[in-house]
Design a protein around this motif. Structure first.
Motif, PDB file in Angstrom:
ATOM      1  N   ILE A 141       0.786  -1.048   0.074  1.00 56.23           N
ATOM      2  CA  ILE A 141       0.338   0.111   0.150  1.00 56.23           C
ATOM      3  C   ILE A 141       0.888   1.209   0.595  1.00 56.23           C
ATOM      4  N   ASP A 142       0.373   2.652  -0.188  1.00 56.62           N
ATOM      5  CA  ASP A 142       0.918   3.702  -0.398  1.00 56.62           C
ATOM      6  C   ASP A 142       0.432   4.728   0.559  1.00 56.62           C
ATOM      7  N   ILE A 143       1.322   5.013   1.960  1.00 63.18           N
ATOM      8  CA  ILE A 143       1.214   5.617   3.860  1.00 63.18           C
ATOM      9  C   ILE A 143       2.104   6.426   3.303  1.00 63.18           C
ATOM     10  N   SER A 144       2.703   7.057   2.208  1.00 61.18           N
ATOM     11  CA  SER A 144       4.380   7.545   2.211  1.00 61.18           C
ATOM     12  C   SER A 144       3.486   9.105   2.627  1.00 61.18           C
ATOM     13  N   ASP A 145       2.714   9.620   2.814  1.00 60.49           N
ATOM     14  CA  ASP A 145       2.121  10.779   2.952  1.00 60.49           C
ATOM     15  C   ASP A 145       2.306  11.293   4.818  1.00 60.49           C
ATOM     16  N   ARG A 146       2.350   9.468   5.771  1.00 65.91           N
ATOM     17  CA  ARG A 146       2.558   9.574   6.712  1.00 65.91           C
ATOM     18  C   ARG A 146       2.943   8.577   7.095  1.00 65.91           C
ATOM     19  N   LEU A 147       3.895   8.098   6.783  1.00 65.69           N
ATOM     20  CA  LEU A 147       5.608   7.146   7.200  1.00 65.69           C
ATOM     21  C   LEU A 147       6.097   8.309   7.607  1.00 65.69           C
ATOM     22  N   GLN A 148       7.217   7.191   7.999  1.00 64.56           N
ATOM     23  CA  GLN A 148       8.508   7.775   8.883  1.00 64.56           C
ATOM     24  C   GLN A 148       9.194   5.650   9.249  1.00 64.56           C
ATOM     25  N   LYS A 149      10.255   6.287   8.976  1.00 64.87           N
ATOM     26  CA  LYS A 149      11.773   5.500   9.322  1.00 64.87           C
ATOM     27  C   LYS A 149      11.292   5.391  11.190  1.00 64.87           C
ATOM     28  N   LEU A 150      11.405   3.612  11.919  1.00 57.24           N
ATOM     29  CA  LEU A 150      11.679   4.177  12.948  1.00 57.24           C
ATOM     30  C   LEU A 150      13.067   4.341  13.631  1.00 57.24           C
ATOM     31  N   PRO A 151      13.974   5.114  14.381  1.00 55.09           N
ATOM     32  CA  PRO A 151      15.075   5.452  14.278  1.00 55.09           C
ATOM     33  C   PRO A 151      15.611   3.907  15.103  1.00 55.09           C
ATOM     34  N   SER A 152      16.913   4.136  14.575  1.00 59.52           N
ATOM     35  CA  SER A 152      17.901   3.314  14.099  1.00 59.52           C
ATOM     36  C   SER A 152      19.041   2.686  15.665  1.00 59.52           C
ATOM     37  N   ASP A 153      18.247   3.470  16.905  1.00 57.80           N
ATOM     38  CA  ASP A 153      19.274   3.332  17.721  1.00 57.80           C
ATOM     39  C   ASP A 153      18.376   2.201  18.786  1.00 57.80           C
ATOM     40  N   GLY A 154      16.923   2.258  18.481  1.00 63.42           N
ATOM     41  CA  GLY A 154      16.225   1.327  18.324  1.00 63.42           C
ATOM     42  C   GLY A 154      15.093   2.105  19.805  1.00 63.42           C
ATOM     43  N   CYS A 155      14.842   2.982  19.742  1.00 63.19           N
ATOM     44  CA  CYS A 155      13.821   3.930  20.051  1.00 63.19           C
ATOM     45  C   CYS A 155      12.970   4.162  19.546  1.00 63.19           C
ATOM     46  N   ILE A 156      11.675   4.001  20.002  1.00 68.01           N
ATOM     47  CA  ILE A 156      10.476   4.117  19.556  1.00 68.01           C
ATOM     48  C   ILE A 156      10.116   5.763  20.283  1.00 68.01           C
ATOM     49  N   PRO A 157       9.513   6.564  18.715  1.00 66.93           N
ATOM     50  CA  PRO A 157       8.878   7.480  19.011  1.00 66.93           C
ATOM     51  C   PRO A 157       7.905   7.811  19.800  1.00 66.93           C
ATOM     52  N   HIS A 158       7.488   8.795  20.752  1.00 69.71           N
ATOM     53  CA  HIS A 158       5.915   8.308  21.717  1.00 69.71           C
ATOM     54  C   HIS A 158       5.778   7.484  22.677  1.00 69.71           C
ATOM     55  N   MET A 159       7.150   6.725  22.877  1.00 64.61           N
ATOM     56  CA  MET A 159       7.413   5.339  24.148  1.00 64.61           C
ATOM     57  C   MET A 159       8.168   5.206  24.495  1.00 64.61           C
ATOM     58  N   PRO A 160       8.957   6.498  25.445  1.00 63.56           N
ATOM     59  CA  PRO A 160      10.368   6.262  25.906  1.00 63.56           C
ATOM     60  C   PRO A 160      10.964   5.405  27.008  1.00 63.56           C
ATOM     61  N   GLU A 161       9.859   4.312  27.422  1.00 63.66           N
ATOM     62  CA  GLU A 161      10.534   3.453  27.783  1.00 63.66           C
ATOM     63  C   GLU A 161      10.611   1.899  26.997  1.00 63.66           C
ATOM     64  N   TRP A 162      10.214   2.486  25.898  1.00 64.20           N
ATOM     65  CA  TRP A 162      10.367   0.816  24.439  1.00 64.20           C
ATOM     66  C   TRP A 162      11.071   0.883  23.760  1.00 64.20           C
ATOM     67  N   SER A 163      12.119  -0.195  23.529  1.00 65.06           N
ATOM     68  CA  SER A 163      12.436   0.210  22.258  1.00 65.06           C
ATOM     69  C   SER A 163      12.230  -1.616  21.493  1.00 65.06           C
ATOM     70  N   TRP A 164      12.563  -1.091  20.050  1.00 65.21           N
ATOM     71  CA  TRP A 164      12.328  -2.500  19.022  1.00 65.21           C
ATOM     72  C   TRP A 164      12.837  -2.883  18.638  1.00 65.21           C
ATOM     73  N   LEU A 165      13.300  -4.481  18.919  1.00 67.64           N
ATOM     74  CA  LEU A 165      14.172  -5.147  18.027  1.00 67.64           C
ATOM     75  C   LEU A 165      14.027  -5.557  16.423  1.00 67.64           C
ATOM     76  N   HIS A 166      14.837  -5.836  16.264  1.00 66.62           N
ATOM     77  CA  HIS A 166      14.813  -6.511  14.462  1.00 66.62           C
ATOM     78  C   HIS A 166      14.421  -8.017  14.615  1.00 66.62           C
ATOM     79  N   THR A 167      12.959  -8.152  14.177  1.00 68.08           N
ATOM     80  CA  THR A 167      13.176  -9.420  14.347  1.00 68.08           C
ATOM     81  C   THR A 167      12.062 -10.371  12.938  1.00 68.08           C
ATOM     82  N   PRO A 168      12.979 -10.388  12.070  1.00 71.32           N
ATOM     83  CA  PRO A 168      12.923 -11.219  10.565  1.00 71.32           C
ATOM     84  C   PRO A 168      12.582 -12.978  10.783  1.00 71.32           C
ATOM     85  N   GLY A 169      11.780 -12.592   9.836  1.00 71.15           N
ATOM     86  CA  GLY A 169      11.636 -13.769   9.350  1.00 71.15           C
ATOM     87  C   GLY A 169      10.256 -14.116   8.406  1.00 71.15           C
ATOM     88  N   HIS A 170       9.372 -13.721   9.175  1.00 72.01           N
ATOM     89  CA  HIS A 170       7.952 -13.517   8.812  1.00 72.01           C
ATOM     90  C   HIS A 170       7.413 -12.578   7.871  1.00 72.01           C
TER      91      HIS A 170
END
Length: 279
Positions: A141-170
């Motif tokens: 789909i094309d939501i490029s007008d709303r889409l942002q890339k997650l920061p590469s340092d694992g931080c999540i915007p507006h979720m200061p206590e959370w971090s993201w992990l890359h969990t590929p495969g699926h």
């Protein structure tokens, strides 16, 4: 099939929510979960994780207002990945709420209209839902007008206590979200708590810690490493993309068993994306 088409598969849990923590709420839409992360009663202090099935925008908005109050509006939408059942209402919701959508950079081609996912595999070993999967949308789909890339340092915007992990495969850019202080995990489809390929188990939401949905998983080696990565976190509770939240010894023992015996219990014996040898 277009991404906005209604998918006629549902479960006994559809329209129901479950408290996982004081500020983590799992809400089921047909057969997939979205998460509301934030303190109840604060209409502008929360984040939506994933965006459900097609045609679900009104249901998500109603559930948000019931939890956070009238005119509830998130600070952002975070996507674990871009498969159709996790982005079904994202375009409408992002426009209605006027918020940004964040995803891993490897998911961006599927969310900007530049690429389609590989077709789901109805030949994979599994139950009736797997056989039906050829009817599931796989187009980007094309939501490029709303889409942002997650920061590469694992931080999540507006979720200061959370971090993201890359969990590929699926999916190539699949992520999971983790909060260290209480070891809460939002796993997406890296693992799930219902056998998503088996229709009876999907309808009844029979709990069973399982590998990612078989018909959409294209890299089983990466999927195994992602499960091992999440198991090593020793989460206290987990919300997955499909199935009920799970916690305590049920989560610990089930996730350990899945990580230790992934090739036998998660990887199909055959299918378009199954390699000839398991490692």
């Amino acid at each position: 099939m277009e991404i906005d088409d209604y998918i006629p598969v549902t479960s006994v849990s559809s329209g129901q929510g479950e408290e996982v923590g004081h500020d983590l709420y799992c809400f089921c839409i047909q057969v997939v979960n979205v998460c509301f992360v934030g303190t109840p009663g604060k209409p502008d202090g929360w984040v939506l994780v994933d965006a459900g099935m097609p045609k679900s925008a009104d249901l998500i908005r109603s559930a948000a207002e019931a939890r956070f109050g009238p005119n509830a509006r998130p600070r952002a939408i975070i996507l674990t990945h871009g498969h159709f059942d996790h982005i079904g209402a994202v375009r409408e919701l992002a426009r209605h709420w006027d918020v940004s959508v964040y995803a891993h950079e490897l998911e961006l081609p599927y969310l900007t209209g530049k690429a389609d996912y590989p077709e789901p595999d109805p030949t994979v070993e599994g139950g009736l839902v797997a056989k039906m999967s050829s009817f599931f949308p796989h187009e980007g789909i094309d939501i490029s007008d709303r889409l942002q890339k997650l920061p590469s340092d694992g931080c999540i915007p507006h979720m200061p206590e959370w971090s993201w992990l890359h969990t590929p495969g699926h999916a190539p850019g699949h992520i999971s979200l983790f909060r260290e202080k209480d070891r809460m995990l939002i796993a997406g489809d890296a693992f799930i708590t219902v056998r998503q390929d088996a229709l009876f188990k999907v309808i009844t939401q029979m709990q069973e810690i399982s590998g990612p949905p078989r018909y959409f998983t294209t890299d089983w080696h990466a999927a195994k490493e992602s499960v091992r990565k999440l198991q090593a976190l020793q989460p206290s509770a987990a919300v997955t993309g499909h199935g009920h939240p799970v916690s305590g010894t049920t989560l610990r023992d089930g996730l350990t068993a899945l990580a230790n015996d992934f090739d036998r219990v998660a990887v199909p014996d055959y299918g378009r994306y199954v390699e000839s040898t398991h490692s």
